[in-house]
Scaffold this motif. Structure first.
Motif, PDB file in Angstrom:
ATOM      1  N   ASP A  10       0.174 -78.506 -55.032  1.00  0.00           N
ATOM      2  CA  ASP A  10      -0.688 -78.293 -53.856  1.00  0.00           C
ATOM      3  C   ASP A  10      -0.288 -79.239 -52.714  1.00  0.00           C
ATOM      4  O   ASP A  10      -0.242 -78.832 -51.545  1.00  0.00           O
ATOM      5  CB  ASP A  10      -2.157 -78.524 -54.235  1.00  0.00           C
ATOM      6  N   ILE A  11       0.013 -80.473 -53.061  1.00  0.00           N
ATOM      7  CA  ILE A  11       0.422 -81.444 -52.026  1.00  0.00           C
ATOM      8  C   ILE A  11       1.740 -80.987 -51.398  1.00  0.00           C
ATOM      9  O   ILE A  11       1.899 -80.992 -50.169  1.00  0.00           O
ATOM     10  CB  ILE A  11       0.534 -82.863 -52.626  1.00  0.00           C
ATOM     11  N   ALA A  12       2.681 -80.563 -52.214  1.00  0.00           N
ATOM     12  CA  ALA A  12       3.981 -80.113 -51.698  1.00  0.00           C
ATOM     13  C   ALA A  12       3.794 -78.875 -50.827  1.00  0.00           C
ATOM     14  O   ALA A  12       4.392 -78.750 -49.751  1.00  0.00           O
ATOM     15  CB  ALA A  12       4.942 -79.822 -52.844  1.00  0.00           C
ATOM     16  N   ARG A  13       2.924 -77.982 -51.313  1.00  0.00           N
ATOM     17  CA  ARG A  13       2.664 -76.775 -50.520  1.00  0.00           C
ATOM     18  C   ARG A  13       1.998 -77.136 -49.212  1.00  0.00           C
ATOM     19  O   ARG A  13       2.343 -76.584 -48.163  1.00  0.00           O
ATOM     20  CB  ARG A  13       1.781 -75.815 -51.328  1.00  0.00           C
ATOM     21  N   ASN A  14       1.033 -78.040 -49.223  1.00  0.00           N
ATOM     22  CA  ASN A  14       0.361 -78.469 -47.977  1.00  0.00           C
ATOM     23  C   ASN A  14       1.357 -79.127 -46.997  1.00  0.00           C
ATOM     24  O   ASN A  14       1.298 -78.904 -45.797  1.00  0.00           O
ATOM     25  CB  ASN A  14      -0.787 -79.419 -48.302  1.00  0.00           C
ATOM     26  N   ILE A  15       2.267 -79.924 -47.546  1.00  0.00           N
ATOM     27  CA  ILE A  15       3.300 -80.547 -46.680  1.00  0.00           C
ATOM     28  C   ILE A  15       4.152 -79.446 -46.067  1.00  0.00           C
ATOM     29  O   ILE A  15       4.452 -79.464 -44.865  1.00  0.00           O
ATOM     30  CB  ILE A  15       4.142 -81.549 -47.503  1.00  0.00           C
ATOM     31  N   TRP A  16       4.534 -78.494 -46.885  1.00  0.00           N
ATOM     32  CA  TRP A  16       5.334 -77.383 -46.381  1.00  0.00           C
ATOM     33  C   TRP A  16       4.579 -76.630 -45.305  1.00  0.00           C
ATOM     34  O   TRP A  16       5.122 -76.353 -44.222  1.00  0.00           O
ATOM     35  CB  TRP A  16       5.705 -76.461 -47.539  1.00  0.00           C
ATOM     36  N   TYR A  23       6.001 -76.469 -36.684  1.00  0.00           N
ATOM     37  CA  TYR A  23       7.073 -75.662 -36.081  1.00  0.00           C
ATOM     38  C   TYR A  23       6.477 -74.547 -35.235  1.00  0.00           C
ATOM     39  O   TYR A  23       6.912 -74.294 -34.116  1.00  0.00           O
ATOM     40  CB  TYR A  23       7.968 -75.094 -37.187  1.00  0.00           C
ATOM     41  N   GLY A  24       5.481 -73.870 -35.725  1.00  0.00           N
ATOM     42  CA  GLY A  24       4.835 -72.782 -34.981  1.00  0.00           C
ATOM     43  C   GLY A  24       4.206 -73.283 -33.699  1.00  0.00           C
ATOM     44  O   GLY A  24       4.329 -72.644 -32.650  1.00  0.00           O
ATOM     45  N   ALA A  26       5.091 -75.948 -32.015  1.00  0.00           N
ATOM     46  CA  ALA A  26       6.182 -76.321 -31.107  1.00  0.00           C
ATOM     47  C   ALA A  26       6.765 -75.085 -30.437  1.00  0.00           C
ATOM     48  O   ALA A  26       7.058 -75.081 -29.234  1.00  0.00           O
ATOM     49  CB  ALA A  26       7.267 -77.086 -31.860  1.00  0.00           C
ATOM     50  N   VAL A  27       6.915 -74.011 -31.220  1.00  0.00           N
ATOM     51  CA  VAL A  27       7.437 -72.763 -30.660  1.00  0.00           C
ATOM     52  C   VAL A  27       6.463 -72.214 -29.628  1.00  0.00           C
ATOM     53  O   VAL A  27       6.861 -71.790 -28.533  1.00  0.00           O
ATOM     54  CB  VAL A  27       7.721 -71.733 -31.782  1.00  0.00           C
ATOM     55  N   ASP A  28       5.179 -72.220 -29.943  1.00  0.00           N
ATOM     56  CA  ASP A  28       4.178 -71.723 -28.987  1.00  0.00           C
ATOM     57  C   ASP A  28       4.179 -72.544 -27.694  1.00  0.00           C
ATOM     58  O   ASP A  28       4.120 -71.991 -26.598  1.00  0.00           O
ATOM     59  CB  ASP A  28       2.778 -71.750 -29.633  1.00  0.00           C
ATOM     60  N   GLU A  29       4.235 -73.871 -27.848  1.00  0.00           N
ATOM     61  CA  GLU A  29       4.254 -74.737 -26.653  1.00  0.00           C
ATOM     62  C   GLU A  29       5.518 -74.496 -25.834  1.00  0.00           C
ATOM     63  O   GLU A  29       5.478 -74.443 -24.607  1.00  0.00           O
ATOM     64  CB  GLU A  29       4.154 -76.203 -27.061  1.00  0.00           C
ATOM     65  N   ALA A  30       6.647 -74.349 -26.520  1.00  0.00           N
ATOM     66  CA  ALA A  30       7.913 -74.110 -25.815  1.00  0.00           C
ATOM     67  C   ALA A  30       7.866 -72.780 -25.072  1.00  0.00           C
ATOM     68  O   ALA A  30       8.307 -72.675 -23.924  1.00  0.00           O
ATOM     69  CB  ALA A  30       9.081 -74.137 -26.792  1.00  0.00           C
TER      70      ALA A  30
END
Length: 157
Positions: A10-16, A23-24, A26-30
């Motif tokens: 769960d921790i690994a999935r949450n980090i992912w 990333y999303g 950043a893409v929206d802001e860009a």
């Protein structure tokens, strides 16, 4: 262990998911910035063109003023040089006139010493041959004086 494995998963999935979310975002802001820049770009471009036009006109007028100033200075220098040259030529001419005047005065004095002006007196017949001889001597002396003056005269340009 299975519980721990699930927690780690769960921790690994949450980090992912946090990374994907970042990333999303950043893409929206860009994309938002790109769209905003796309709308502002023509306005910014027009503003830059106006500023460039104003600077070009200022530079052109400053260049013309500088060129006119330089041309005026050159004209003044040429005029001063021309006047100075004329002054030099005039001074040389005055020097020549002074030298010629001195030579003429010297020659006049020499002729006066050789041939003093004669007073009108009664003419005696015996004095006629003496006058002719004196006239001949004066003519010879005049010719010699002219030749001497011609040798002293500076060559013409």
């Amino acid at each position: 262990m299975s519980d721990e494995k699930n927690k780690v998963g769960d921790i690994a999935r949450n980090i992912w998911l946090a990374g994907v979310g970042a990333y999303g975002r950043a893409v929206d802001e860009a994309q938002g910035r790109l769209e905003k820049a796309g709308m502002e770009t023509p306005k910014l471009f027009r503003d830059l063109v106006k500023a460039g036009t104003a600077l070009e006109e200022e530079a052109r007028s400053a260049g013309e003023e500088a060129r006119n100033s330089v041309e005026e200075r050159i004209a003044r220098v040429r005029e001063n040089f021309r006047l100075q040259r004329q002054g030099d030529d005039l001074a040389a001419l005055h020097d020549k006139i002074d030298r010629l005047s001195a030579q003429v005065a010297a020659l006049t004095d020499a002729l006066a010493a050789i041939n003093p002006p004669k007073r009108k007196t009664a003419v005696k017949k015996k004095a006629a041959p003496a006058r002719k001889a004196a006239a001949r001597k004066a003519a010879v002396r005049k010719t010699a004086a002219k030749k001497a003056a011609a040798r002293k005269r500076p060559a013409r340009r």
